[in-house]
Design a protein around this motif. Structure first.
Motif, PDB file in Angstrom:
ATOM      1  N   ASP A 132       0.847  -1.226  -0.034  1.00  0.00           N
ATOM      2  CA  ASP A 132       0.008   0.068  -0.089  1.00  0.00           C
ATOM      3  C   ASP A 132       0.632   1.287  -0.130  1.00  0.00           C
ATOM      4  OD1 ASP A 132      -2.278  -1.601   0.093  1.00  0.00           O
ATOM      5  OD2 ASP A 132      -2.323  -1.715   2.236  1.00  0.00           O
ATOM      6  N   SER A 133       2.054   1.280  -0.895  1.00  0.00           N
ATOM      7  CA  SER A 133       2.609   2.542  -0.993  1.00  0.00           C
ATOM      8  C   SER A 133       3.707   2.674   0.324  1.00  0.00           C
ATOM      9  CB  SER A 133       2.012   3.660  -1.253  1.00  0.00           C
ATOM     10  OG  SER A 133       1.430   3.543  -2.656  1.00  0.00           O
ATOM     11  N   LYS A 134       3.715   1.912   1.326  1.00  0.00           N
ATOM     12  CA  LYS A 134       4.585   2.058   2.406  1.00  0.00           C
ATOM     13  C   LYS A 134       5.450   1.097   2.590  1.00  0.00           C
ATOM     14  CE  LYS A 134       1.485   4.051   5.745  1.00  0.00           C
ATOM     15  NZ  LYS A 134       0.558   3.940   7.002  1.00  0.00           N
TER      16      LYS A 134
END
Length: 107
Positions: A63-65
């Motif tokens: 999730d883009s983390k």
């Protein structure tokens, strides 16, 4: 989750936070404070050939983390990477700090 080779502009701040959150006692022993760790990661991560460099790491992203990373290199690169890391940080140190490091290396 995606696992990929790290890039020089990857998650520098977040990497320091991840390292600190996973084992704050060990991170404090190695780096001093979380602010010091941020400083080290900001200098080292984008610099190829040093200890904490992107060029020897893979990152796990969800999730883009960033949720994890792994860093490693052949044993033959250990001394050159430590020497490059030392050369990267030494110019920013005071003469007293340099003398303290030299003494620790000798002992």
């Amino acid at each position: 989750m995606q696992i990929r080779a790290a890039q020089p502009n990857d998650f520098c701040f977040e990497l320091a936070e991840l390292i600190w959150s996973e084992h704050p006692t060990l991170a404090a022993f190695e780096y001093g404070t979380v602010t010091d760790l941020h400083h080290f990661m900001t200098k080292e991560w984008p610099a190829p050939g040093v200890g904490n460099s992107f060029d020897a790491a893979h990152v796990a992203i969800e999730d883009s983390k960033i949720i994890g990373f792994m860093s490693g290199w052949p044993e033959t690169e250990l001394k050159p990477r430590y020497a490059a890391t030392d050369a990267l940080h030494r110019p920013g140190l005071t003469p007293e700090e340099n003398a303290e490091i030299d003494e620790m290396i000798q002992n």
